[in-house]
Design an enzyme around this catalytic site. Sequence first.
Site, PDB file in Angstrom:
ATOM      1  N   HIS A 230       0.884  -1.195   0.000  1.00 49.21           N
ATOM      2  CA  HIS A 230       0.000   0.000   0.000  1.00 49.21           C
ATOM      3  C   HIS A 230       0.912   1.232   0.000  1.00 49.21           C
ATOM      4  O   HIS A 230       1.757   1.366  -0.894  1.00 49.21           O
ATOM      5  CB  HIS A 230      -0.941  -0.109   1.205  1.00 49.21           C
ATOM      6  CG  HIS A 230      -2.063   0.874   1.267  1.00 49.21           C
ATOM      7  ND1 HIS A 230      -2.440   1.666   0.215  1.00 49.21           N
ATOM      8  CD2 HIS A 230      -2.912   1.210   2.297  1.00 49.21           C
ATOM      9  CE1 HIS A 230      -3.465   2.435   0.575  1.00 49.21           C
ATOM     10  NE2 HIS A 230      -3.765   2.181   1.850  1.00 49.21           N
ATOM     11  N   LYS A 272       8.393  -9.038  -7.182  1.00 46.87           N
ATOM     12  CA  LYS A 272       7.351  -8.020  -7.243  1.00 46.87           C
ATOM     13  C   LYS A 272       8.042  -6.678  -7.159  1.00 46.87           C
ATOM     14  O   LYS A 272       8.853  -6.456  -6.251  1.00 46.87           O
ATOM     15  CB  LYS A 272       6.407  -8.181  -6.066  1.00 46.87           C
ATOM     16  CG  LYS A 272       4.986  -8.137  -6.515  1.00 46.87           C
ATOM     17  CD  LYS A 272       4.001  -8.415  -5.466  1.00 46.87           C
ATOM     18  CE  LYS A 272       2.714  -8.810  -6.189  1.00 46.87           C
ATOM     19  NZ  LYS A 272       1.583  -8.827  -5.323  1.00 46.87           N
ATOM     20  N   MET A 274       7.752  -2.836  -6.469  1.00 44.00           N
ATOM     21  CA  MET A 274       6.805  -1.895  -5.854  1.00 44.00           C
ATOM     22  C   MET A 274       6.640  -0.642  -6.725  1.00 44.00           C
ATOM     23  O   MET A 274       7.585  -0.205  -7.382  1.00 44.00           O
ATOM     24  CB  MET A 274       7.298  -1.502  -4.455  1.00 44.00           C
ATOM     25  CG  MET A 274       7.488  -2.687  -3.543  1.00 44.00           C
ATOM     26  SD  MET A 274       5.994  -3.684  -3.417  1.00 44.00           S
ATOM     27  CE  MET A 274       6.651  -5.257  -2.916  1.00 44.00           C
ATOM     28  N   HIS A 278      -2.085  -2.497  -9.422  1.00 44.24           N
ATOM     29  CA  HIS A 278      -3.119  -1.929  -8.563  1.00 44.24           C
ATOM     30  C   HIS A 278      -4.274  -2.904  -8.462  1.00 44.24           C
ATOM     31  O   HIS A 278      -4.595  -3.582  -9.439  1.00 44.24           O
ATOM     32  CB  HIS A 278      -3.623  -0.593  -9.144  1.00 44.24           C
ATOM     33  CG  HIS A 278      -4.337   0.248  -8.150  1.00 44.24           C
ATOM     34  ND1 HIS A 278      -5.669   0.084  -7.868  1.00 44.24           N
ATOM     35  CD2 HIS A 278      -3.889   1.246  -7.340  1.00 44.24           C
ATOM     36  CE1 HIS A 278      -6.014   0.958  -6.941  1.00 44.24           C
ATOM     37  NE2 HIS A 278      -4.955   1.670  -6.601  1.00 44.24           N
ATOM     38  N   ARG A 287      -4.262   8.671 -11.528  1.00 42.89           N
ATOM     39  CA  ARG A 287      -3.532   9.808 -10.959  1.00 42.89           C
ATOM     40  C   ARG A 287      -2.121   9.941 -11.510  1.00 42.89           C
ATOM     41  O   ARG A 287      -1.457  10.958 -11.301  1.00 42.89           O
ATOM     42  CB  ARG A 287      -3.460   9.652  -9.433  1.00 42.89           C
ATOM     43  CG  ARG A 287      -4.830   9.573  -8.795  1.00 42.89           C
ATOM     44  CD  ARG A 287      -4.771   8.943  -7.410  1.00 42.89           C
ATOM     45  NE  ARG A 287      -4.410   7.522  -7.476  1.00 42.89           N
ATOM     46  CZ  ARG A 287      -4.339   6.716  -6.442  1.00 42.89           C
ATOM     47  NH1 ARG A 287      -4.612   7.165  -5.238  1.00 42.89           N
ATOM     48  NH2 ARG A 287      -4.001   5.448  -6.573  1.00 42.89           N
ATOM     49  N   ASP A 329       2.277   5.748  -6.466  1.00 43.23           N
ATOM     50  CA  ASP A 329       3.516   5.756  -5.687  1.00 43.23           C
ATOM     51  C   ASP A 329       4.754   5.810  -6.569  1.00 43.23           C
ATOM     52  O   ASP A 329       5.823   6.209  -6.099  1.00 43.23           O
ATOM     53  CB  ASP A 329       3.581   4.507  -4.794  1.00 43.23           C
ATOM     54  CG  ASP A 329       2.636   4.597  -3.622  1.00 43.23           C
ATOM     55  OD1 ASP A 329       2.464   5.708  -3.094  1.00 43.23           O
ATOM     56  OD2 ASP A 329       2.058   3.557  -3.237  1.00 43.23           O
ATOM     57  N   ARG A 373     -17.932  -7.111  10.162  1.00 44.45           N
ATOM     58  CA  ARG A 373     -17.530  -8.381  10.752  1.00 44.45           C
ATOM     59  C   ARG A 373     -17.870  -9.484   9.760  1.00 44.45           C
ATOM     60  O   ARG A 373     -18.983 -10.023   9.768  1.00 44.45           O
ATOM     61  CB  ARG A 373     -18.278  -8.567  12.074  1.00 44.45           C
ATOM     62  CG  ARG A 373     -17.732  -9.576  13.058  1.00 44.45           C
ATOM     63  CD  ARG A 373     -17.814 -10.986  12.563  1.00 44.45           C
ATOM     64  NE  ARG A 373     -17.425 -11.957  13.557  1.00 44.45           N
ATOM     65  CZ  ARG A 373     -17.102 -13.197  13.237  1.00 44.45           C
ATOM     66  NH1 ARG A 373     -17.089 -13.605  11.974  1.00 44.45           N
ATOM     67  NH2 ARG A 373     -16.780 -14.054  14.181  1.00 44.45           N
TER      68      ARG A 373
HETATM   69  C1  LIG Z   1      -1.212   4.110  -3.511  1.00 37.01           C
HETATM   70  C2  LIG Z   1      -1.220   2.652  -3.463  1.00 37.01           C
HETATM   71  O1  LIG Z   1      -1.316   2.085  -2.397  1.00 37.01           O
HETATM   72  S1  LIG Z   1      -1.118   1.844  -4.918  1.00 37.01           S
HETATM   73  C3  LIG Z   1      -0.459   0.223  -4.548  1.00 37.01           C
HETATM   74  C4  LIG Z   1       0.971   0.303  -4.127  1.00 37.01           C
HETATM   75  N1  LIG Z   1       1.538  -1.030  -4.014  1.00 37.01           N
HETATM   76  C5  LIG Z   1       2.534  -1.453  -4.813  1.00 37.01           C
HETATM   77  O2  LIG Z   1       3.049  -0.762  -5.662  1.00 37.01           O
HETATM   78  C6  LIG Z   1       3.026  -2.862  -4.532  1.00 37.01           C
HETATM   79  C7  LIG Z   1       3.307  -3.654  -5.812  1.00 37.01           C
HETATM   80  N2  LIG Z   1       2.064  -4.092  -6.407  1.00 37.01           N
HETATM   81  C8  LIG Z   1       1.406  -5.190  -5.970  1.00 37.01           C
HETATM   82  O3  LIG Z   1       1.863  -5.917  -5.069  1.00 37.01           O
HETATM   83  C9  LIG Z   1       0.054  -5.493  -6.574  1.00 37.01           C
HETATM   84  O4  LIG Z   1      -0.038  -4.970  -7.860  1.00 37.01           O
HETATM   85  C10 LIG Z   1      -1.103  -4.979  -5.684  1.00 37.01           C
HETATM   86  C11 LIG Z   1      -1.005  -5.612  -4.282  1.00 37.01           C
HETATM   87  C12 LIG Z   1      -1.049  -3.467  -5.546  1.00 37.01           C
HETATM   88  C13 LIG Z   1      -2.449  -5.341  -6.328  1.00 37.01           C
HETATM   89  O5  LIG Z   1      -2.442  -6.673  -6.373  1.00 37.01           O
HETATM   90  P1  LIG Z   1      -3.634  -7.661  -6.681  1.00 37.01           P
HETATM   91  O6  LIG Z   1      -4.809  -7.022  -7.264  1.00 37.01           O
HETATM   92  O7  LIG Z   1      -3.863  -8.447  -5.441  1.00 37.01           O
HETATM   93  O8  LIG Z   1      -2.973  -8.510  -7.795  1.00 37.01           O
HETATM   94  P2  LIG Z   1      -1.852  -9.592  -7.611  1.00 37.01           P
HETATM   95  O9  LIG Z   1      -0.839  -9.186  -6.592  1.00 37.01           O
HETATM   96  O10 LIG Z   1      -2.550 -10.882  -7.380  1.00 37.01           O
HETATM   97  O11 LIG Z   1      -1.198  -9.524  -9.040  1.00 37.01           O
HETATM   98  C14 LIG Z   1      -1.745 -10.142 -10.211  1.00 37.01           C
HETATM   99  C15 LIG Z   1      -0.584 -10.617 -11.065  1.00 37.01           C
HETATM  100  O12 LIG Z   1       0.221  -9.502 -11.440  1.00 37.01           O
HETATM  101  C16 LIG Z   1       1.534  -9.640 -10.899  1.00 37.01           C
HETATM  102  N3  LIG Z   1       1.932  -8.354 -10.350  1.00 37.01           N
HETATM  103  C17 LIG Z   1       1.113  -7.419  -9.815  1.00 37.01           C
HETATM  104  N4  LIG Z   1       1.830  -6.384  -9.398  1.00 37.01           N
HETATM  105  C18 LIG Z   1       3.111  -6.668  -9.695  1.00 37.01           C
HETATM  106  C19 LIG Z   1       4.310  -5.968  -9.482  1.00 37.01           C
HETATM  107  N5  LIG Z   1       4.309  -4.779  -8.886  1.00 37.01           N
HETATM  108  N6  LIG Z   1       5.464  -6.534  -9.880  1.00 37.01           N
HETATM  109  C20 LIG Z   1       5.450  -7.736 -10.480  1.00 37.01           C
HETATM  110  N7  LIG Z   1       4.342  -8.433 -10.712  1.00 37.01           N
HETATM  111  C21 LIG Z   1       3.189  -7.920 -10.301  1.00 37.01           C
HETATM  112  C22 LIG Z   1       1.403 -10.652  -9.775  1.00 37.01           C
HETATM  113  O13 LIG Z   1       2.628 -11.302  -9.532  1.00 37.01           O
HETATM  114  C23 LIG Z   1       0.343 -11.564 -10.329  1.00 37.01           C
HETATM  115  O14 LIG Z   1       0.929 -12.388 -11.276  1.00 37.01           O
HETATM  116  P3  LIG Z   1       0.489 -13.945 -11.400  1.00 37.01           P
HETATM  117  O15 LIG Z   1      -0.971 -13.888 -11.783  1.00 37.01           O
HETATM  118  O16 LIG Z   1       1.389 -14.445 -12.455  1.00 37.01           O
HETATM  119  O17 LIG Z   1       0.697 -14.521 -10.044  1.00 37.01           O
HETATM  120  O1  LIG Z   2      -6.898   2.102  -3.820  1.00 41.29           O
HETATM  121  C1  LIG Z   2      -5.992   1.360  -3.406  1.00 41.29           C
HETATM  122  O2  LIG Z   2      -6.129   0.131  -3.232  1.00 41.29           O
HETATM  123  C2  LIG Z   2      -4.658   1.913  -3.125  1.00 41.29           C
HETATM  124  C3  LIG Z   2      -4.485   3.301  -3.624  1.00 41.29           C
HETATM  125  O3  LIG Z   2      -4.235   3.526  -4.772  1.00 41.29           O
HETATM  126  C4  LIG Z   2      -4.680   4.378  -2.684  1.00 41.29           C
HETATM  127  O4  LIG Z   2      -5.039   4.136  -1.517  1.00 41.29           O
HETATM  128  O5  LIG Z   2      -4.464   5.545  -3.063  1.00 41.29           O
END
Ligand SMILES: CC(=O)SCCNC(=O)CCNC(=O)[C@H](O)C(C)(C)COP(=O)(O)OP(=O)(O)OC[C@H]1O[C@@H](n2cnc3c(N)ncnc32)[C@H](O)[C@@H]1OP(=O)(O)O
Ligand SMILES: O=C([O-])CC(=O)C(=O)O
Length: 389
Positions: A230, A272, A274, A278, A287, A329, A373
């Site tokens: 996040h 993964k 970062m 999304h 954004r 981010d 809940r």
């Molecule tokens: C403002 C914010 O909070 S925005 C979010 C900030 N977070 C990040 O940047 C962390 C990196 N990103 C991630 O971990 C994910 O994209 C998340 C957690 C944000 C969303 O994830 P989810 O919707 O749960 O998707 P999930 O993690 O299952 O990803 C789906 C597929 O894409 C891949 N993937 C998604 N994000 C990434 C990434 N950043 N790098 C590499 N692979 C990725 C996953 O490995 C998965 O692949 P698979 O199907 O082969 O296993």
């Molecule tokens: O919506 C989300 O899951 C994460 C995000 O982009 C935010 O909180 O700004």
Amino acid sequence: MNAETADGAEIRRGLNGVVTDTTAISKVNPETNSLLYRGYPVPDLAATQPFEAVAHLLWTGELPDADELAEAIRHERSHRDLAPQVRAAMDSLPITCHPMDAVRTAVSVLGALDPAAQDSSPEAELEKARCLYAQLPTVIAYEQRRRRAGGPTEPIAPREDLDYSQNFLWMTFGEEAAPEVVDAFRISMVLYAEHSFNASTFTARVITSTLSDMHSAVTGAIGALKGPLHGGANEAVMHTFDEIGIRPEESEAEAKARAKAWMEDALAQKKKVMGFGHRVYKHGDSRVPTMKQAMDAMIAHFDRSEVLGLYNGLEQAMDEAKGIKPNLDYPAGPTYHLMGFDTELFTPLFIAARITGWTAHVMEQRAANALIRPLSAYTGPDERPVPGA
Ligand SMILES: CC(=O)SCCNC(=O)CCNC(=O)[C@H](O)C(C)(C)COP(=O)(O)OP(=O)(O)OC[C@H]1O[C@@H](n2cnc3c(N)ncnc32)[C@H](O)[C@@H]1OP(=O)(O)O
Ligand SMILES: O=C([O-])CC(=O)C(=O)O
């Protein structure tokens, strides 16, 4: 990865795709790749509105008129000071702790000191929200200075002649920031302010749903925001840039080539990365274009085209390999770096903005509360006798 219980109920892990309630605060629309705060397109708010007006919008549902904006600005400027106990609590923490822990502690202390902490009337909650939003920059700027000083230090007092963003940068760096920097900072605050039922906001709503108080909800939300899936991703993006190596003497093209090679290697190792991907947006975060423009302005202002090379290299390699787009981010991290913030302070900056959205959701949850809940499907051992019972 969804599943079914023994009696056929569907399990949506991570509540993926589950609609848990309504909200009138913001609309995230992945189909049109758009985001509205109270009906207003966020890029238009970022282009025209002070953060003070956006905060008012999120809390009240309407943009302020001239008198309301003047009052909002006056209130913000006159509520920035911290009680001495807040600084004392922060000073008692080692500077090896993460700044998110220090800010979380400060919010907890602010709650403990607030005589109205247990008053959850709409008027009291709005006042708490406005005070937290005014005080958090003072907390965060002090945490940055405390870390740089190696321990307790004299804070730089807020200045009532400066607006929210100008003053934030003043308290952090002790000098007046250039207008371009102030504007990029303001834009980041507007973009980070609110995003429907993200993990930290949902946490705040879960805590509120037990009829707990606003400071408790915000403290929990900070904990949720800290994680790298996040808000912690803006910090993690900079660690990636650092791992690749930021070389100001390098050309944009050289930096881009190194970043591409790094990403190809990372993805080959199934890492993964970062700042990409999304839960809701699957074709790009609404954004990012606005934040990218702000980052470009900082790159031009500080003459740091190698940072753009790294940015473009990672983005292009991720897109070519997996079609996964950057989230907010990703451009925010390098932008804060160029402004001069320490990397560990990036997620606290997200708090300063998101306090507006979190507190708006606390008020919305309380106004039509239902205890949150959900159910779980038990997978432990079948009933068995306790030895000796
Ligand atoms: C403002 C914010 O909070 S925005 C979010 C900030 N977070 C990040 O940047 C962390 C990196 N990103 C991630 O971990 C994910 O994209 C998340 C957690 C944000 C969303 O994830 P989810 O919707 O749960 O998707 P999930 O993690 O299952 O990803 C789906 C597929 O894409 C891949 N993937 C998604 N994000 C990434 C990434 N950043 N790098 C590499 N692979 C990725 C996953 O490995 C998965 O692949 P698979 O199907 O082969 O296993
Ligand atoms: O919506 C989300 O899951 C994460 C995000 O982009 C935010 O909180 O700004």
